[in-house]
Motif scaffolding. Structure first.
Motif, PDB file in Angstrom:
ATOM      1  N   SER A   6      19.410 113.837  53.117  1.00 62.84           N
ATOM      2  CA  SER A   6      20.086 113.256  54.273  1.00 62.84           C
ATOM      3  C   SER A   6      19.580 111.837  54.468  1.00 62.84           C
ATOM      4  CB  SER A   6      19.821 114.093  55.531  1.00 62.84           C
ATOM      5  OG  SER A   6      20.287 113.417  56.688  1.00 62.84           O
ATOM      6  N   LYS A   8      20.523 109.653  56.744  1.00 67.53           N
ATOM      7  CA  LYS A   8      20.280 109.343  58.157  1.00 67.53           C
ATOM      8  C   LYS A   8      18.913 109.861  58.603  1.00 67.53           C
ATOM      9  CE  LYS A   8      22.686 113.503  59.792  1.00 67.53           C
ATOM     10  NZ  LYS A   8      23.829 114.033  60.570  1.00 67.53           N
ATOM     11  N   GLU A  45      25.218 110.681  63.750  1.00 67.05           N
ATOM     12  CA  GLU A  45      25.341 110.212  62.378  1.00 67.05           C
ATOM     13  C   GLU A  45      24.620 108.873  62.231  1.00 67.05           C
ATOM     14  OE1 GLU A  45      26.497 112.069  59.941  1.00 67.05           O
ATOM     15  OE2 GLU A  45      26.818 113.630  61.446  1.00 67.05           O
ATOM     16  N   LEU A  46      24.613 108.331  61.000  1.00 66.77           N
ATOM     17  CA  LEU A  46      23.754 107.194  60.707  1.00 66.77           C
ATOM     18  C   LEU A  46      24.066 105.984  61.580  1.00 66.77           C
ATOM     19  CD1 LEU A  46      22.491 106.146  57.252  1.00 66.77           C
ATOM     20  CD2 LEU A  46      23.299 104.413  58.811  1.00 66.77           C
ATOM     21  N   LYS A  47      25.319 105.518  61.587  1.00 62.53           N
ATOM     22  CA  LYS A  47      25.641 104.322  62.361  1.00 62.53           C
ATOM     23  C   LYS A  47      25.464 104.562  63.849  1.00 62.53           C
ATOM     24  CE  LYS A  47      28.900 101.508  61.190  1.00 62.53           C
ATOM     25  NZ  LYS A  47      30.212 100.909  60.872  1.00 62.53           N
ATOM     26  N   ARG A  49      23.225 106.434  65.140  1.00 62.94           N
ATOM     27  CA  ARG A  49      21.786 106.386  65.410  1.00 62.94           C
ATOM     28  C   ARG A  49      21.332 104.943  65.630  1.00 62.94           C
ATOM     29  NH1 ARG A  49      18.646 111.139  61.958  1.00 62.94           N
ATOM     30  NH2 ARG A  49      20.187 112.766  62.363  1.00 62.94           N
TER      31      ARG A  49
END
Length: 369
Positions: A6, A8, A45-47, A49
């Motif tokens: 993962s 993220k 999710e990543l963005k 975060r």
């Protein structure tokens, strides 16, 4: 089965958040900020975060952006090693600081650009810089002209990367080529591959719209003699790589691969049938009738669910052959049944060579389950 990696979680987790908040020391309530961030971080999710960390930090930083910028700069760790020339992208945990700057700093562009100049020496800030190019070009563009000659290569790279028209994961940037080209010209002879790779990718974006324009730009740089010839040759090949795969005659000619290459090309396959998940042996015999440079790729016409075929080009070899010289190239192609980017379907499958962009030696085989 092992847990899937993962990204993220690797980049934004309790450890990296703790590191970031502790950098501020007593300037903010770091423990409170960390607790608030971690309360929601695992669900994002990543963005998201990045945006959430920036949002929380804004509540703990001074309300005045110039004062907050002072706090952030004072908290930053030492900059990335300035003696390196490539492969030092930085620490993703500083991305939220760029996100915060892009949102809170537009009303104070000079101070915000100063902060981005400091931040990009810890983590690349192209996404944070683009809103300033859009909103306040009269302030930002003169700064970019100075940054193109900055002593720090991370700052120089930022100039090219932030102005790319098709920067991945970013909105399109409508900036006239007349503005961008002097910046790229200043950077094309840079001594660091990290910068010239960005210039090449920038030209690759332009080439998707107008490959001939990019060839003209590269020709002008070649004539100027400013750049190291070998590095400019690498930059040119990287910038035109999509056109090379597509067999663009102008791009091939510019890179020294003449059309209708004086060679005989033969293709043989290790099997008439290959199962998805297995390997296919591909053997190519090339014989030159005259001295020439040869770029050999192979193309698979892979079937789609509806029965149509889509060609996909794969790299093979670049050669310089003497008259009468022969060479053999052997490639093993695995038909990945577990690929996430392209689903394979069984059936008759075409294969052929591209020799300096020209189709040669077509053949077929059967792909099975």
């Amino acid at each position: 089965m092992a847990d899937r990696f993962s990204l993220k979680d690797a980049l934004f987790n309790d450890g990296t958040v703790t590191y970031l908040t502790r950098l501020f020391g007593d300037a903010i309530d770091g423990a409170g900020a960390r607790a608030e961030i971690m309360a929601r971080l695992p669900e994002l999710e990543l963005k998201a975060r990045i945006a959430w960390i920036a949002e929380v930090l804004e509540n703990y930083l001074p309300a005045s952006f110039p004062a907050a910028a002072d706090v952030i700069e004072a908290a930053l760790p030492p900059e990335l090693d300035p003696t390196r020339t490539d492969g030092d992208f930085g620490d993703f945990i500083f991305a939220p600081l760029g996100d915060y700057t892009a949102k809170a700093g537009l009303g104070h562009p000079e101070r915000a650009l100063d902060l981005l100049h400091a931040l990009t020496r810890r983590f690349s800030m192209e996404f944070a810089l683009r809103p300033f190019i859009d909103a306040v070009p009269e302030v930002t563009l003169p700064r970019l002209s100075r940054w193109a000659r900055d002593p720090n290569y991370h700052v120089r790279r930022l100039v090219s990367e932030a102005t790319r028209p098709r920067l991945p994961w970013a909105a399109r940037l409508d900036l006239d080529l007349a503005v961008r080209l002097p910046l790229l010209t200043a950077l094309h002879s840079d001594s660091t591959r990290y910068v010239t790779r960005s210039v090449a990718n920038h030209l690759g974006d332009i080439a998707k719209e107008d490959a001939n324009l990019v060839i003209d730009i590269l020709n002008s740089w070649k004539r100027s003699g400013v750049a190291d010839p070998e590095e400019l040759a690498w930059l040119s090949a990287h910038a035109l790589r999509a056109q090379i795969k597509a067999g663009h005659s102008g791009a091939l000619s510019f890179l020294g691969y003449a059309g209708d290459a004086p060679v005989e090309a033969h293709l043989s396959l290790g099997a008439a049938t290959v199962a998805i998940g297995d390997m296919l042996d591909i053997t190519v015999e090339i014989t030159a009738r005259a001295e020439c440079r040869v770029l050999v790729d192979y193309v698979l016409a892979l079937r789609k669910a509806n029965g149509s075929a889509v060609p996909k080009t794969y790299k093979m070899r670049t050669l310089t052959l003497r008259a009468g010289q022969s060479t053999r190239i052997v490639k093993r192609h695995r038909f990945k049944g577990d690929a996430t980017s392209f689903q394979l379907y069984p059936g008759e499958t075409g294969i052929w060579l591209l020799v300096n962009g020209e189709k040669r030696a077509p053949a077929t085989f059967t792909l099975t389950r």
